[in-house]
Write a protein that holds these residues in place. Structure first.
Motif, PDB file in Angstrom:
ATOM      1  N   ARG A 189       0.900  -1.287  -0.062  1.00 57.85           N
ATOM      2  CA  ARG A 189      -0.257  -0.018   0.055  1.00 57.85           C
ATOM      3  C   ARG A 189       0.805   1.334   0.008  1.00 57.85           C
ATOM      4  O   ARG A 189       0.620   2.258  -0.742  1.00 57.85           O
ATOM      5  N   THR A 190       1.973   1.247   0.755  1.00 57.24           N
ATOM      6  CA  THR A 190       2.689   2.518   0.936  1.00 57.24           C
ATOM      7  C   THR A 190       3.436   2.694  -0.398  1.00 57.24           C
ATOM      8  O   THR A 190       3.575   3.798  -0.887  1.00 57.24           O
ATOM      9  N   ALA A 191       3.877   1.611  -1.233  1.00 52.47           N
ATOM     10  CA  ALA A 191       4.664   1.904  -2.243  1.00 52.47           C
ATOM     11  C   ALA A 191       3.880   2.100  -3.384  1.00 52.47           C
ATOM     12  O   ALA A 191       4.184   3.267  -4.145  1.00 52.47           O
ATOM     13  N   LEU A 192       2.401   1.950  -3.290  1.00 49.12           N
ATOM     14  CA  LEU A 192       1.559   2.201  -4.486  1.00 49.12           C
ATOM     15  C   LEU A 192       1.047   3.592  -4.289  1.00 49.12           C
ATOM     16  O   LEU A 192       0.777   4.396  -5.007  1.00 49.12           O
ATOM     17  N   GLU A 193       0.965   4.119  -2.766  1.00 51.28           N
ATOM     18  CA  GLU A 193       0.599   5.540  -2.434  1.00 51.28           C
ATOM     19  C   GLU A 193       1.657   6.346  -3.043  1.00 51.28           C
ATOM     20  O   GLU A 193       1.432   7.632  -3.450  1.00 51.28           O
TER      21      GLU A 193
END
Length: 105
Positions: free
Chosen positions: A38-42
């Protein structure tokens, strides 16, 4: 073919059954993995899992005449990003022979 679904907890239970780790440790690792994704995609980063697939962001153009399906009201939708998954070669080959649901069932 009936709709089958596997939840996050189902995945945790499967991993737990195949390892000697504590259930709480497996759950924490799965949660950390999903949080990192999630952090990488954000941050706009593409996630490539070799042999499985790629998660990436694509930008959708806005529309001035979209419709709210619940109310039927016309709304305006601005430009936004969506997460797209592209299956890798190994995953495509693994699911190639799974029969699709037929119309007569």
């Amino acid at each position: 073919m009936a709709a089958k679904k596997k939840t996050k907890m189902d995945l945790v239970d499967c991993i737990y059954a195949k390892t000697s780790c504590r259930l709480s440790a497996v759950k924490s690792i799965v949660d950390l993995f999903l949080d990192e994704m999630r952090t990488a995609l954000e941050a706009g980063t593409t996630i490539e899992l070799r042999g499985f697939g790629t998660f990436e962001l694509r930008e959708r153009k806005g529309r001035t005449h979209a419709r709210n399906p619940r109310t039927g009201e016309t709304v305006s939708v601005g430009r936004h990003s969506v997460v797209v998954f592209r299956a890798g070669r190994d995953l495509k080959n693994a699911v190639w022979k799974i029969p699709a649901e037929t119309a007569d069932e």
